[in-house]
Design an enzyme around this catalytic site. Structure first.
Site, PDB file in Angstrom:
ATOM      1  N   SER A 129       0.836  -1.198   0.000  1.00  0.00           N
ATOM      2  CA  SER A 129       0.000   0.000   0.000  1.00  0.00           C
ATOM      3  C   SER A 129       0.877   1.257   0.000  1.00  0.00           C
ATOM      4  CB  SER A 129      -0.955   0.014   1.197  1.00  0.00           C
ATOM      5  OG  SER A 129      -0.229  -0.026   2.402  1.00  0.00           O
ATOM      6  N   ASP A 174       8.539  -3.239  -4.844  1.00  0.00           N
ATOM      7  CA  ASP A 174       7.164  -2.747  -4.728  1.00  0.00           C
ATOM      8  C   ASP A 174       6.900  -1.595  -5.696  1.00  0.00           C
ATOM      9  OD1 ASP A 174       7.379  -4.511  -2.630  1.00  0.00           O
ATOM     10  OD2 ASP A 174       7.482  -2.949  -1.101  1.00  0.00           O
ATOM     11  N   TYR A 226      13.518  -6.728   8.944  1.00  0.00           N
ATOM     12  CA  TYR A 226      13.880  -6.524   7.538  1.00  0.00           C
ATOM     13  C   TYR A 226      15.288  -5.925   7.440  1.00  0.00           C
ATOM     14  CZ  TYR A 226      13.312  -5.034   2.655  1.00  0.00           C
ATOM     15  OH  TYR A 226      13.465  -4.846   1.297  1.00  0.00           O
TER      16      TYR A 226
HETATM   17  C1  GLA Z   1       9.256  -5.556   1.134  1.00  0.00           C
HETATM   18  C2  GLA Z   1      10.204  -4.569   0.471  1.00  0.00           C
HETATM   19  C3  GLA Z   1      10.597  -5.050  -0.921  1.00  0.00           C
HETATM   20  C4  GLA Z   1      11.115  -6.488  -0.874  1.00  0.00           C
HETATM   21  C5  GLA Z   1      10.141  -7.381  -0.108  1.00  0.00           C
HETATM   22  C6  GLA Z   1      10.672  -8.767   0.092  1.00  0.00           C
HETATM   23  O1  GLA Z   1       8.039  -5.603   0.433  1.00  0.00           O
HETATM   24  O2  GLA Z   1       9.592  -3.306   0.363  1.00  0.00           O
HETATM   25  O3  GLA Z   1      11.556  -4.191  -1.472  1.00  0.00           O
HETATM   26  O4  GLA Z   1      12.398  -6.524  -0.319  1.00  0.00           O
HETATM   27  O5  GLA Z   1       9.830  -6.846   1.172  1.00  0.00           O
HETATM   28  O6  GLA Z   1      10.762  -9.430  -1.123  1.00  0.00           O
END
Ligand code: GLA
Length: 388
Positions: A129, A174, A226
Site C-alpha cells: 500500500s 514494490d 527486515y
Molecule cells: C518488502 C520490500 C521489498 C522487498 C520485499 C521482500 O516488500 O519493500 O523491497 O524486499 O519486502 O521481497
C-alpha cells in the site's frame, strides 16, 4: 470499482475538501509477488503482479508554495507545509510518502500542490500500500508538471521517497511492480540491471486462481527484522567476496560461509535462501514461458515458503498455519508474500476450489481463535496510470 468510477469518487472527494475540481486523477496499484522474495536488495530476480486494488491521487496546482495533503483513509491527519520547508521525516505518518515524492521533485514544484488520496489497497498486509501511495503521487506530479521522467526514474523517485524521506527500508520490488506491471502479465524483473519482461499470466484460462489471504497480523519488529536481514545478506556477500548475492549461482559456493565467524551458519542459511530463490524465479518464469500447465509452479512457490520460513526466518506461526491449511485443502502451492513477519499468503488454487480453500483457511483461523482473514482472488492488473 471501475477506473471511471474511482476517478469520479476521488475527484468528488477532492472537490468537497478543496472547493474546486482537481487538475487530474491518477492511480497506482498494490502488488502481490508470485515468487522472488528478499531478492531485490541482493540484485536478484522478482516476479510480481499488480493488484486490482489501487491508491488514487487527485491533484491540483497551487500558487502559494504550499503542499496540502489529505487522505480519505486518514481523517483528521491532513498535512500542510511549504514545499521549500519539506525535510525528511517532516511531515511524518501517512503524509510522509506523498511529501517524500514532492521533496524528491521539489525543484519542479515551486507553486505548491493540493493532493487528496483515496484507495483500497489493504494496508499493513504486505501488499505494498505504501508503494501504491508514493507511485500514484509520483506519476501525478510527473504528468501534471510535464516532467521529463521515464518509468525507471519514477520508480526511483518513489523508492527515494520511502527510503530517504520516510526512512522505510525497502528494495525496489514494490515501486517497480506498481509502476511497471501490465494487465494479464507478471513482471519478470532483473533488479540488478533493470531489464524486464512481461510474462503472460492467464491463470483463469488454465482453471486456476491466485488466492490472497490477508492474515491480519503485522508485527512491531517487521521493520527491524527486515533491516537485520539486509545487513546479514550484505555481510554474507562481503564474506564471499562478491558485491551482491545475485552473483552466486551455485548454492555449494556458499559452504565457506559456515566457517566465517560466530554466526557463519546463520549467514549461510540467509544466503542460501537468496540464491535458491533466484533459481526459483527462473524456474517459474521458464515454466510460464513454455506454456506448461501452471500447476507445475505450485511446488516451487511452496518451496519458496519453506526457504523463507527455515533459512531466512521471516515467517510467523499464523502465516505458516495459513500456508499449511491452504495446502491441506488442495492448493497447488502457497507462500508468504512481501517482507514477512506477518501480512499475507498467496496460494495457487483451482478456480473451483477457491471457496473450499477459503473455508478451510478460515476454519483454521477460528480454531486458533484468530479473527477471520480477508481473502480475495487476484487478476493480474494494470500498473500506474492516469484516470482523468
Ligand atoms: C518488502 C520490500 C521489498 C522487498 C520485499 C521482500 O516488500 O519493500 O523491497 O524486499 O519486502 O521481497
Amino acid at each position: 470499482m471501475s477506473d471511471a468510477g474511482a476517478a469520479r469518487s476521488t475527484a468528488d472527494a477532492f472537490a468537497r475538501r478543496f472547493g474546486r475540481q482537481p487538475d487530474g486523477v491518477w492511480a497506482a496499484p498494490g502488488r502481490v509477488n508470485v515468487i522472488g522474495e528478499h531478492t531485490d536488495y541482493n540484485g536478484g530476480f522478482v516476479l510480481p503482479v499488480a493488484l486490482p486494488h489501487t491508491t488514487r491521487a487527485a491533484v491540483a496546482r497551487r500558487d502559494d508554495g504550499l503542499l496540502v495533503l489529505t487522505s480519505v483513509q486518514h481523517p483528521g491527519q491532513d498535512a500542510e507545509v511549504a514545499v521549500a520547508d519539506l525535510e525528511p521525516g517532516r511531515p511524518g505518518g501517512w503524509a510522509g510518502y506523498p511529501a517524500g515524492v514532492v521533496h524528491a521533485l521539489a525543484g519542479s514544484v515551486p507553486g505548491g500542490l493540493s493532493i487528496l488520496v483515496d484507495g483500497d489497497v489493504p494496508s499493513g498486509a504486505g501488499l505494498s500500500s505504501s508503494a501504491a501511495l508514493s507511485c500514484s503521487v509520483a506519476l501525478a506530479v510527473r504528468d501534471l508538471l510535464g516532467l521529463d521522467l521515464d518509468a525507471d526514474a519514477l520508480v526511483d523517485v518513489a523508492r527515494r521517497a520511502e527510503n530517504d524521506f520516510v526512512d522505510a527500508p525497502t528494495g525496489i520490488l514494490d515501486q517497480s511492480a506498481s509502476i511497471l506491471c501490465t494487465a494479464g502479465h507478471a513482471l519478470f524483473l532483473d533488479t540488478r540491471d533493470g531489464t524486464r519482461e512481461q510474462v503472460p499470466l492467464d491463470l483463469a484460462a488454465a482453471g486456476l486462481a491466485l488466492l490472497v489471504v490477508d492474515t491480519g497480523t503485522t508485527h512491531d519488529h517487521a521493520e527491524g527484522g527486515y533491516r537485520d536481514r539486509r545487513r546479514e545478506c550484505e555481510r554474507a556477500a562481503a564474506a564471499l567476496g562478491v558485491d551482491l548475492l545475485r552473483e552466486v549461482e551455485d548454492p555449494a559456493a556458499l559452504e565457506p560461509l559456515a566457517g566465517s565467524g560466530d554466526d557463519g551458519e546463520v549467514l549461510l542459511r540467509r544466503a542460501r535462501h537468496v540464491v535458491t530463490e533466484d533459481a526459483r524465479v527462473l524456474e517459474v518464469v521458464t515454466a510460464l514461458r513454455e506454456d506448461a500447465d501452471p500447476r507445475a509452479i505450485g511446488p516451487v512457490l511452496t518451496a519458496g515458503h519453506v526457504s523463507l520460513r527455515d533459512d531466512f526466518e521471516v515467517s510467523v506461526p499464523l502465516i505458516d498455519v495459513c500456508v499449511d491449511a491452504a495446502l491441506a485443502a488442495g492448493a497447488h502451492g502457497a507462500r508468504m508474500v512481501g517482507g514477512g513477519f506477518g501480512g499475507s499468503v498467496v496460494a495457487l488454487v483451482d478456480t473451483d476450489a477457491v471457496d473450499s480453500v477459503t473455508a478451510a483457511v478460515t476454519e483454521r483461523f477460528a480454531h486458533a481463535s484468530q479473527p477471520a482473514p480477508r481473502t480475495f482472488v487476484v487478476v493480474p492488473s494494470a500498473g500506474a496510470r492516469r484516470l482523468a
